[in-house]
Scaffold this active site. Structure first.
Site, PDB file in Angstrom:
ATOM      1  N   THR A  94      42.972  41.231  35.574  1.00  0.00           N
ATOM      2  CA  THR A  94      42.928  40.571  34.263  1.00  0.00           C
ATOM      3  C   THR A  94      41.857  41.158  33.348  1.00  0.00           C
ATOM      4  O   THR A  94      41.933  40.968  32.141  1.00  0.00           O
ATOM      5  CB  THR A  94      42.697  39.054  34.418  1.00  0.00           C
ATOM      6  OG1 THR A  94      41.460  38.835  35.093  1.00  0.00           O
ATOM      7  CG2 THR A  94      43.827  38.399  35.197  1.00  0.00           C
ATOM      8  N   HIS A  99      36.074  46.462  38.874  1.00  0.00           N
ATOM      9  CA  HIS A  99      35.177  45.489  39.497  1.00  0.00           C
ATOM     10  C   HIS A  99      35.608  45.223  40.924  1.00  0.00           C
ATOM     11  O   HIS A  99      36.788  45.289  41.259  1.00  0.00           O
ATOM     12  CB  HIS A  99      35.125  44.172  38.707  1.00  0.00           C
ATOM     13  CG  HIS A  99      36.462  43.586  38.365  1.00  0.00           C
ATOM     14  ND1 HIS A  99      37.247  44.096  37.351  1.00  0.00           N
ATOM     15  CD2 HIS A  99      37.160  42.557  38.900  1.00  0.00           C
ATOM     16  CE1 HIS A  99      38.361  43.391  37.266  1.00  0.00           C
ATOM     17  NE2 HIS A  99      38.351  42.459  38.207  1.00  0.00           N
TER      18      HIS A  99
HETATM   19  P1  5GP Z   1      40.548  40.290  38.009  1.00  0.00           P
HETATM   20  O1  5GP Z   1      41.499  39.153  37.788  1.00  0.00           O
HETATM   21  O2  5GP Z   1      40.643  41.296  36.889  1.00  0.00           O
HETATM   22  O3  5GP Z   1      40.611  40.918  39.360  1.00  0.00           O
HETATM   23  O4  5GP Z   1      39.101  39.665  37.990  1.00  0.00           O
HETATM   24  C1  5GP Z   1      38.468  39.259  36.824  1.00  0.00           C
HETATM   25  C2  5GP Z   1      37.504  38.181  37.220  1.00  0.00           C
HETATM   26  O5  5GP Z   1      36.603  37.992  36.162  1.00  0.00           O
HETATM   27  C3  5GP Z   1      38.164  36.829  37.504  1.00  0.00           C
HETATM   28  O6  5GP Z   1      37.859  36.426  38.826  1.00  0.00           O
HETATM   29  C4  5GP Z   1      37.543  35.896  36.456  1.00  0.00           C
HETATM   30  O7  5GP Z   1      37.282  34.613  36.935  1.00  0.00           O
HETATM   31  C5  5GP Z   1      36.272  36.635  36.074  1.00  0.00           C
HETATM   32  N1  5GP Z   1      35.849  36.411  34.701  1.00  0.00           N
HETATM   33  C6  5GP Z   1      36.633  36.457  33.586  1.00  0.00           C
HETATM   34  N2  5GP Z   1      35.891  36.235  32.493  1.00  0.00           N
HETATM   35  C7  5GP Z   1      34.606  36.045  32.927  1.00  0.00           C
HETATM   36  C8  5GP Z   1      33.379  35.769  32.249  1.00  0.00           C
HETATM   37  O8  5GP Z   1      33.300  35.649  31.027  1.00  0.00           O
HETATM   38  N3  5GP Z   1      32.273  35.620  33.024  1.00  0.00           N
HETATM   39  C9  5GP Z   1      32.316  35.741  34.393  1.00  0.00           C
HETATM   40  N4  5GP Z   1      31.165  35.570  35.059  1.00  0.00           N
HETATM   41  N5  5GP Z   1      33.453  36.016  35.051  1.00  0.00           N
HETATM   42  C10 5GP Z   1      34.585  36.160  34.335  1.00  0.00           C
END
Ligand code: 5GP
Ligand code: ZN
Length: 113
Positions: A94, A99
């Site tokens: 997302t 990361h």
């Molecule tokens: P993905 O879904 O791309 O693998 O992981 C993105 C992560 O970023 C998700 O687990 C989500 O909760 C976290 N995340 C999204 N926006 C923010 C934010 O503004 N601050 C923090 N600390 N985490 C975020």
């Protein structure tokens, strides 16, 4: 750059820092999926695992040296934990800035969803 995690690194968006050095930044996920949920990101903008190559992979190696140190500091190294990187649409990525999720403090399940 209009990237959420680049803004977090720049301090433009607040975050709870867990670890930082010249190359990477680690902070608590805003929607934790376990008692421990830390995100480790390179300070350099890399879109995803798909964009890792021979010119930027040293930061990834560095992050994988930092991950066990964070796990030890979080008290989850011995009992075990999970490191996850979601890639692209089907991988449910997302935020398009590389990361690694460090998730622990509970029993994991397999296969993942
Ligand atoms: P993905 O879904 O791309 O693998 O992981 C993105 C992560 O970023 C998700 O687990 C989500 O909760 C976290 N995340 C999204 N926006 C923010 C934010 O503004 N601050 C923090 N600390 N985490 C975020
Ligand atoms: Zn970025």
């Amino acid at each position: 750059m209009d990237c959420l995690f680049c803004k977090i690194i720049a301090g433009e968006i607040p975050s709870t820092k867990v670890y930082e050095d010249d190359l990477c930044y680690a902070f608590r996920d805003i929607a934790p999926q376990g008692p421990t949920h830390v995100l480790v990101i390179p300070k350099e903008h890399i879109q995803s695992v798909n964009a890792i190559n021979s010119s930027n992979s040293s930061v990834v190696a560095h992050i994988f040296e930092v991950i066990p140190e964070i796990a030890k500091a979080e008290g989850i190294a011995e009992e075990g934990y999970r490191v996850v990187s979601n890639i692209g649409e089907r991988g449910q990525q997302t935020v398009p800035h590389l990361h690694f999720h460090i998730i622990g403090g509970r029993d994991m399940t397999w296969p993942p969803g």
